[in-house]
Design a protein around this motif. Sequence first.
Motif, PDB file in Angstrom:
ATOM      1  N   GLU A 293       0.951  -1.524   0.534  1.00  0.00           N
ATOM      2  CA  GLU A 293      -0.085   0.237   0.188  1.00  0.00           C
ATOM      3  C   GLU A 293       0.884   1.064  -0.150  1.00  0.00           C
ATOM      4  O   GLU A 293       0.490   2.405  -0.999  1.00  0.00           O
ATOM      5  CB  GLU A 293      -0.672   0.276   1.214  1.00  0.00           C
ATOM      6  CG  GLU A 293      -2.851  -0.819   1.154  1.00  0.00           C
ATOM      7  CD  GLU A 293      -3.132  -0.887   2.151  1.00  0.00           C
ATOM      8  OE1 GLU A 293      -4.388  -1.008   2.051  1.00  0.00           O
ATOM      9  OE2 GLU A 293      -2.189  -0.249   3.770  1.00  0.00           O
ATOM     10  N   ALA A 297       0.892   3.621  -3.166  1.00  0.00           N
ATOM     11  CA  ALA A 297       0.275   5.513  -2.785  1.00  0.00           C
ATOM     12  C   ALA A 297       1.298   6.487  -3.340  1.00  0.00           C
ATOM     13  O   ALA A 297       1.444   7.720  -4.425  1.00  0.00           O
ATOM     14  CB  ALA A 297      -0.143   5.812  -1.198  1.00  0.00           C
ATOM     15  N   GLU A 312      -5.805  -1.020  -5.882  1.00  0.00           N
ATOM     16  CA  GLU A 312      -6.089  -0.220  -4.484  1.00  0.00           C
ATOM     17  C   GLU A 312      -7.006  -1.586  -4.310  1.00  0.00           C
ATOM     18  O   GLU A 312      -6.798  -2.103  -3.401  1.00  0.00           O
ATOM     19  CB  GLU A 312      -6.749   0.676  -5.153  1.00  0.00           C
ATOM     20  CG  GLU A 312      -5.341   1.916  -4.945  1.00  0.00           C
ATOM     21  CD  GLU A 312      -5.556   3.053  -5.860  1.00  0.00           C
ATOM     22  OE1 GLU A 312      -6.807   3.543  -5.463  1.00  0.00           O
ATOM     23  OE2 GLU A 312      -4.663   4.168  -5.636  1.00  0.00           O
ATOM     24  N   ARG A 316      -7.647  -4.223  -1.247  1.00  0.00           N
ATOM     25  CA  ARG A 316      -8.054  -3.746   0.282  1.00  0.00           C
ATOM     26  C   ARG A 316      -8.881  -5.689   0.505  1.00  0.00           C
ATOM     27  O   ARG A 316      -9.786  -5.563   0.647  1.00  0.00           O
ATOM     28  CB  ARG A 316      -9.755  -3.277  -0.802  1.00  0.00           C
ATOM     29  CG  ARG A 316     -10.884  -2.685  -0.380  1.00  0.00           C
ATOM     30  CD  ARG A 316     -11.609  -1.915  -0.078  1.00  0.00           C
ATOM     31  NE  ARG A 316     -11.397  -0.466  -1.036  1.00  0.00           N
ATOM     32  CZ  ARG A 316     -10.734  -0.567  -2.196  1.00  0.00           C
ATOM     33  NH1 ARG A 316     -11.554  -0.722  -3.406  1.00  0.00           N
ATOM     34  NH2 ARG A 316     -10.481   1.019  -2.119  1.00  0.00           N
ATOM     35  N   LYS A 741      -2.244   5.152   2.386  1.00  0.00           N
ATOM     36  CA  LYS A 741      -3.209   4.417   1.227  1.00  0.00           C
ATOM     37  C   LYS A 741      -3.382   5.204   0.520  1.00  0.00           C
ATOM     38  O   LYS A 741      -3.524   6.550   0.901  1.00  0.00           O
ATOM     39  CB  LYS A 741      -3.991   3.117   1.878  1.00  0.00           C
ATOM     40  CG  LYS A 741      -4.812   4.032   3.097  1.00  0.00           C
ATOM     41  CD  LYS A 741      -5.668   3.312   3.738  1.00  0.00           C
ATOM     42  CE  LYS A 741      -6.940   2.772   3.125  1.00  0.00           C
ATOM     43  NZ  LYS A 741      -7.559   3.359   2.601  1.00  0.00           N
ATOM     44  N   TRP A 749      -5.218  10.787   0.099  1.00  0.00           N
ATOM     45  CA  TRP A 749      -5.299   9.922   0.295  1.00  0.00           C
ATOM     46  C   TRP A 749      -4.625  10.176   1.999  1.00  0.00           C
ATOM     47  O   TRP A 749      -4.720  11.105   2.790  1.00  0.00           O
ATOM     48  CB  TRP A 749      -2.688  11.069   0.361  1.00  0.00           C
ATOM     49  CG  TRP A 749      -2.611  10.231  -1.560  1.00  0.00           C
ATOM     50  CD1 TRP A 749      -2.117   8.701  -2.297  1.00  0.00           C
ATOM     51  CD2 TRP A 749      -2.287  10.683  -2.335  1.00  0.00           C
ATOM     52  NE1 TRP A 749      -1.885   8.879  -2.479  1.00  0.00           N
ATOM     53  CE2 TRP A 749      -1.992   9.805  -3.146  1.00  0.00           C
ATOM     54  CE3 TRP A 749      -2.919  12.296  -2.334  1.00  0.00           C
ATOM     55  CZ2 TRP A 749      -1.836  11.006  -4.287  1.00  0.00           C
ATOM     56  CZ3 TRP A 749      -1.717  13.093  -3.518  1.00  0.00           C
ATOM     57  CH2 TRP A 749      -1.680  11.977  -4.341  1.00  0.00           C
TER      58      TRP A 749
END
Length: 814
Positions: A293, A297, A312, A316, A741, A749
Amino acid sequence: MAKNLIHLVGNAHIDVLWLWKWEEGLQEIRATFASALDRIREHEGFIFTCACAYYYSIVEKTDPALFKKIQQAAGEGRWRIAGGWWLQPDCNAPSGESFVRQGLYGQRYFKEKFGKTAASGYNIDSFGHNGNLPQILSKSGLASYVFMRPGKKEKDLPSHLFVWEGIDGSRVAAYRVPPAYTNDCEWGPGLEEKIPLFRSLAEKENIPLMCFYGVGNHGGGPTKENLAVLDRFRKDDDALVYSGPERYFSEAELSSRPVIKDELQYHAIGCYSSMSRLKKANNKTENLLLSAEKMQAVLGRGCGETPSGEYEASLREGWKKILVNQFHDSLGGCSIPDAYPKIFNAYGWGRETASEITTMLLHRLASQVDVDAESAVVWNPHPWESVQCIEINGISDAVHDIHGNEIPFELAPTNAVASSYTHSTRFNAVLPPLGYTVFKLANHRNGMDADDLVNVLYARTVSSLSSPPLRLGIDRGTGYVNSIFDGEKNIEYLSPEGIAPEIIDDNSDTWTHGLSSYEGLRKKMKASSWTMISKGKVTEEYEIVYRLFDSTVIMRVIVNGALKTADLKLRVVWNEKHRLLKLRIPSAFGNGAFVSEIPYGSIERAADGTEWPIQRWAALSGRGTAGPSLAVLNDGIYSCSAEANVLCLTLLRSPVYAHHEPMRPRADMAQRYVDQGEHEYHIRLALYGEKPPCSEYARRALELNQEPLYVVESVHGGVLPREKSYCGTGGGSTALVTAIKRAEDDDGWIVRAVESAGKAGEAVIDFSWAGCSGRFSFGPFEIKTLKISDGGAVGETNLLEWQEGFGHSKNFSF
């Protein structure tokens, strides 16, 4: 309240897996929810309460019509959502960020599907509750908490209703369910006996109580007979009301309730050492997801276009899989063998997903770096400057940093036995905060022939290892590491007893019910051989083999003087039954206590032999605030005890699978035993001449668990410089940036920063990738969630990434 109401809470605790597989658990979720809707239709006053957003998501996917009926019942107030988490996990072993994600995904799901979030935390079957949960709960919109374990015999509390204060000072209203969440309990087999005793208890404590009823564990929920019994009692007693936790806490008078500032521990110590492979997989997957992550990012826009939405979504999904795996009966190692293949597959999916993302991103990055010689591009996943020992596969004649400075290095043999002798290039590297740097590798190649091998110096000895200024001693008779001496500071860190693997008889069940320590016959393993593996300018490496009974421990000891560390890499071949394995680490000092990590915090406990759940580090030090300390870092060991100046890590236990006292395994069956076979552990001893703040231990433990990544590049041009940092914290700060993240709403972010020393302070954080920075104040152990907009504006938000309120019926003031 005018009178002591008994709030009748109809519920169904559902173990998605335990003494059955996941597939069967899903059927019980659907059947239980359908049954609850039948009771709602049949009985005008009945109210059903259920937690675990994951269970609702399963019904939504598999039976949309049933899910719509649940939504309708919830809108009418007959079905109450609770918990606010993805499901009911173990509440000690998951990382701090895992607890954050429980609320993040659970509360957002409830808000989307039911138009509101849960108000009460709800973990009625978890085995203990860490001391930082009040902060995590309150910052996830949960002002109250319902639990059942530890029970009355395991932890004395002044009242069933109290105010729980966490390590940071956060408070939530808390209620311990007496004595069980189902109909059956120690007071009698059903509601006929349970209700009168609840009335008596309420009068004795002079408070309202919640009485949970309904068939549980394998689902079921309230039955027609339950409701008929309750209605008979309610005819003569209007203090009995159909209710739920939200109403109970909204009406509770809390100003006179006692305040408990303590952990809520514990129910079963065996849950933190059973199923070692599973716990290692959990720790590894959490850390890989966090690393991925952060990289995604900061590189999503700074390193060309990347498939950010795809990545992403995958990350998740990886988090949700491990949140399900952290269910208390699965992560606790208490389930049947048939339940675990699915769990290990889910962890594997998460690790593979995260590893593929970081590998792709690193190669995308490295391909754009200007490289003028064969070099290693090394990525540091932490937002602070880090000095770590790097091993690059292959052989080099020299290593240089970006300034042309030659770096001391050595060659260390690998495990490969092939056409040539293979080695790695090992050196200590200074890495920029959350970024990369380049190291030139002169004449880098894959292996060497036999003639070249004789030129590699492997000094051999049987009594000591030396990596200045550290000298490590090994007892010739036992093979125990009995000295780590820092010649520069004139400090001895170990007592003469020596570091030793110890096997203890253990006839307890899988949970280790009823015990606070392991008291069986103890016997230390003895060394059968020892060998110098390598000696160089950076480290010395030694291998010691210990044997006892039918098991073997192979321990690699790697001393790194410049880093003031001694790494213990253990490979255990375990063939014992009804025994456990500990690693005894005796320091030369002690103060009657030890401190260890808990989720997003730390806590001090007595060194009295009691077994405790821990996370990635524990530390021993002398009395007072000054003096030396010995930090013991690990890569997925969740249980330990301490005795005066000795820290004992519990590595393995071998009970029968899913054995629960007072039942006994059948003598005529060949039982299956937990954790048979081969296991690996990486334990790092970090040495300090002066005791540092606990944030230093936390930082070093994160460095062990989220290792640097590298890729070897040939000569090519590029638009990126040879060193770059994307995020960093100012020196001296005890606040650590632990997670970065993309925001759930895809409008910026999210940065998680945690004060890790237990003292107030400030931190300057440079968000270089986003083009901004800020100075932030932290309270002791404060978890701060920052949101950075795409335009570079920085503000604070809650753990759910929402600025607005949660829609509670009541916000408590303690």
